[in-house]
Enzyme design. Structure first.
Site, PDB file in Angstrom:
ATOM      1  N   GLY A   1     -53.987  67.878  14.468  1.00  0.00           N
ATOM      2  CA  GLY A   1     -54.421  66.566  13.988  1.00  0.00           C
ATOM      3  C   GLY A   1     -55.908  66.556  13.701  1.00  0.00           C
ATOM      4  O   GLY A   1     -56.362  67.015  12.645  1.00  0.00           O
ATOM      5  N   GLY A   2     -56.698  66.077  14.668  1.00  0.00           N
ATOM      6  CA  GLY A   2     -58.139  65.905  14.495  1.00  0.00           C
ATOM      7  C   GLY A   2     -58.852  67.102  13.886  1.00  0.00           C
ATOM      8  O   GLY A   2     -59.684  66.947  12.975  1.00  0.00           O
TER       9      GLY A   2
ATOM     10  N   HIS B   1     -42.821  61.806  14.787  1.00  0.00           N
ATOM     11  CA  HIS B   1     -44.109  61.996  15.475  1.00  0.00           C
ATOM     12  C   HIS B   1     -44.226  60.949  16.599  1.00  0.00           C
ATOM     13  O   HIS B   1     -43.768  59.820  16.447  1.00  0.00           O
ATOM     14  CB  HIS B   1     -45.258  61.855  14.475  1.00  0.00           C
ATOM     15  CG  HIS B   1     -46.581  62.228  15.071  1.00  0.00           C
ATOM     16  ND1 HIS B   1     -47.299  61.360  15.870  1.00  0.00           N
ATOM     17  CD2 HIS B   1     -47.292  63.378  15.024  1.00  0.00           C
ATOM     18  CE1 HIS B   1     -48.402  61.965  16.275  1.00  0.00           C
ATOM     19  NE2 HIS B   1     -48.424  63.189  15.789  1.00  0.00           N
TER      20      HIS B   1
ATOM     21  N   SER C   1     -54.322  68.295  20.534  1.00  0.00           N
ATOM     22  CA  SER C   1     -55.716  68.728  20.715  1.00  0.00           C
ATOM     23  C   SER C   1     -55.950  70.210  20.451  1.00  0.00           C
ATOM     24  O   SER C   1     -56.794  70.835  21.102  1.00  0.00           O
ATOM     25  CB  SER C   1     -56.221  68.360  22.115  1.00  0.00           C
ATOM     26  OG  SER C   1     -56.249  66.963  22.265  1.00  0.00           O
TER      27      SER C   1
ATOM     28  N   ASN D   1     -52.147  67.645  10.208  1.00  0.00           N
ATOM     29  CA  ASN D   1     -51.627  66.279  10.131  1.00  0.00           C
ATOM     30  C   ASN D   1     -52.827  65.348  10.013  1.00  0.00           C
ATOM     31  O   ASN D   1     -53.537  65.125  10.986  1.00  0.00           O
ATOM     32  CB  ASN D   1     -50.806  65.978  11.408  1.00  0.00           C
ATOM     33  CG  ASN D   1     -50.380  64.522  11.482  1.00  0.00           C
ATOM     34  OD1 ASN D   1     -50.444  63.788  10.495  1.00  0.00           O
ATOM     35  ND2 ASN D   1     -49.942  64.093  12.666  1.00  0.00           N
ATOM     36  N   TRP D   2     -53.021  64.836   8.818  1.00  0.00           N
ATOM     37  CA  TRP D   2     -54.209  64.010   8.582  1.00  0.00           C
ATOM     38  C   TRP D   2     -54.076  62.581   9.094  1.00  0.00           C
ATOM     39  O   TRP D   2     -55.041  61.824   9.084  1.00  0.00           O
ATOM     40  CB  TRP D   2     -54.547  63.991   7.075  1.00  0.00           C
ATOM     41  CG  TRP D   2     -55.211  65.240   6.609  1.00  0.00           C
ATOM     42  CD1 TRP D   2     -55.612  66.303   7.384  1.00  0.00           C
ATOM     43  CD2 TRP D   2     -55.573  65.570   5.262  1.00  0.00           C
ATOM     44  NE1 TRP D   2     -56.188  67.263   6.589  1.00  0.00           N
ATOM     45  CE2 TRP D   2     -56.184  66.841   5.290  1.00  0.00           C
ATOM     46  CE3 TRP D   2     -55.440  64.918   4.029  1.00  0.00           C
ATOM     47  CZ2 TRP D   2     -56.655  67.468   4.127  1.00  0.00           C
ATOM     48  CZ3 TRP D   2     -55.912  65.534   2.877  1.00  0.00           C
ATOM     49  CH2 TRP D   2     -56.514  66.797   2.942  1.00  0.00           C
ATOM     50  N   LYS D   3     -52.867  62.201   9.474  1.00  0.00           N
ATOM     51  CA  LYS D   3     -52.628  60.825   9.942  1.00  0.00           C
ATOM     52  C   LYS D   3     -53.184  59.825   8.911  1.00  0.00           C
ATOM     53  O   LYS D   3     -53.132  60.105   7.725  1.00  0.00           O
ATOM     54  CB  LYS D   3     -53.229  60.626  11.348  1.00  0.00           C
ATOM     55  CG  LYS D   3     -52.769  61.734  12.303  1.00  0.00           C
ATOM     56  CD  LYS D   3     -53.043  61.458  13.746  1.00  0.00           C
ATOM     57  CE  LYS D   3     -52.538  62.635  14.575  1.00  0.00           C
ATOM     58  NZ  LYS D   3     -52.590  62.395  16.009  1.00  0.00           N
TER      59      LYS D   3
ATOM     60  N   GLU E   1     -45.185  68.458  21.026  1.00  0.00           N
ATOM     61  CA  GLU E   1     -46.501  67.819  21.197  1.00  0.00           C
ATOM     62  C   GLU E   1     -46.477  66.913  22.419  1.00  0.00           C
ATOM     63  O   GLU E   1     -45.993  65.780  22.341  1.00  0.00           O
ATOM     64  CB  GLU E   1     -46.824  66.961  19.968  1.00  0.00           C
ATOM     65  CG  GLU E   1     -46.935  67.734  18.685  1.00  0.00           C
ATOM     66  CD  GLU E   1     -47.733  66.953  17.661  1.00  0.00           C
ATOM     67  OE1 GLU E   1     -48.806  67.419  17.281  1.00  0.00           O
ATOM     68  OE2 GLU E   1     -47.300  65.855  17.280  1.00  0.00           O
TER      69      GLU E   1
ATOM     70  N   GLY F   1     -54.811  63.912  20.664  1.00  0.00           N
ATOM     71  CA  GLY F   1     -56.047  63.163  20.448  1.00  0.00           C
ATOM     72  C   GLY F   1     -56.881  62.956  21.696  1.00  0.00           C
ATOM     73  O   GLY F   1     -57.805  62.148  21.706  1.00  0.00           O
TER      74      GLY F   1
ATOM     75  N   GLU G   1     -46.519  59.071  17.527  1.00  0.00           N
ATOM     76  CA  GLU G   1     -47.139  57.803  17.139  1.00  0.00           C
ATOM     77  C   GLU G   1     -46.112  56.902  16.444  1.00  0.00           C
ATOM     78  O   GLU G   1     -46.151  55.682  16.560  1.00  0.00           O
ATOM     79  CB  GLU G   1     -48.368  58.071  16.247  1.00  0.00           C
ATOM     80  CG  GLU G   1     -49.544  58.545  17.099  1.00  0.00           C
ATOM     81  CD  GLU G   1     -50.507  59.487  16.403  1.00  0.00           C
ATOM     82  OE1 GLU G   1     -50.524  59.537  15.165  1.00  0.00           O
ATOM     83  OE2 GLU G   1     -51.250  60.197  17.121  1.00  0.00           O
TER      84      GLU G   1
END
Ligand code: PGA
Length: 247
Positions: free
Chosen positions: A226-227, A87, A205, A5-7, A159, A165, A89
């Site tokens: 993600g990251g 998601h 994470s 997930n590149w956001k 999640e 994150g 966010e």
């Protein structure tokens, strides 16, 4: 199933650079990349059938006066085959509700587009002992009204919001316990056979160090990353380790 997930990261040029660096042997049907809308079409063209390219959000509406929204038809035309839905966010910053998420899931599944439903409790919900109630509500209200046939095309991502994150991955035992809960709920709603076929991914994470413990759990079928999906090196390591245990 590993989903990057590149956001809100990577321009078209940066996205293509990432793809160029991906080792060709790595690519396969079980690797998904959720990229920014602007990079979808270029990444889908460059990826071909090597991996699945998708969006991070989708409109529940077919078309119309919805400024700033993107329809499933538009996403498909750009080469997307799936989208993240709900998601945390989006729930937190854009006030998505279980109800709007349910509409998005239904729309996706009716139009042959794979949704990945994201659910997860906040730190204070966990502290207060509400994890199970929160997840049951998010999951059952999200999948409300889905037929057995439809739900088989769904994937679920657990999640925990406090793990996203932050560098604090849930322990493998904690994640397994929650995944089992989700599996039981799907079993109650549908059948054991259907529940076993729906991939439940862990997210929060995930990195090359934490994936090994996580992926060995029986009810964890993959990861939403993600990251660590932004750098080719760490993404490739995660995919490689996950494959060792789940292939
Ligand atoms: P993270 O993000 O891996 O950076 O924690 C996961 C996600 O939000 O999907």
């Amino acid at each position: 199933m590993i989903v990057g997930n590149w956001k809100m990261h990577k321009t078209i040029a940066e996205a293509l650079e990432f793809l160029k660096k991906l080792p060709s042997g790595l690519c396969a049907e079980d690797i998904y990349l959720a990229v920014p809308f602007t990079a979808l079409s270029s990444v889908a063209d460059a990826a071909g059938t090597k991996l699945k390219v998708g969006a991070q959000n989708v409109s529940e509406h077919k078309e119309g006066a919805y400024t700033g929204e993107i329809s499933i038809r538009m996403l498909k035309e750009a080469g997307a085959t799936f989208s993240l839905v709900g998601h945390s966010e989006r729930r937190t910053y854009y006030h998505e509700t279980n109800q709007s998420i349910a509409h998005k899931l239904k729309a996706c599944l009716q139009q042959g587009f794979k949704p990945i439903l994201c659910i997860g409790e906040t730190a204070s919900e966990r502290k207060a002992g509400h994890t199970q109630a929160v997840l049951e509500k998010q999951l059952s209200e999200g999948i409300q009204g889905l037929t057995s046939e439809e739900v088989l095309c769904l994937a679920v991502a657990y999640e925990p919001v406090w793990a996203i994150g932050t560098g604090h991955t849930a322990t493998a035992e904690m994640a397994q316990e929650t995944h089992k809960l989700c599996r039981e709920l799907l079993k109650k709603r549908y059948t054991a056979d259907i529940a076993a076929k729906i991939p439940i991914l862990y997210g929060g994470s995930v990195n090359p160090n934490s994936i090994e413990q996580i992926i060995q759990q029986p009810d964890i079928d993959g990861a939403l990353v993600g990251g660590a999906s932004l750098e080719v090196d760490s993404f490739v390591k995660i995919v490689t380790i996950a494959r060792e245990y789940k292939s």
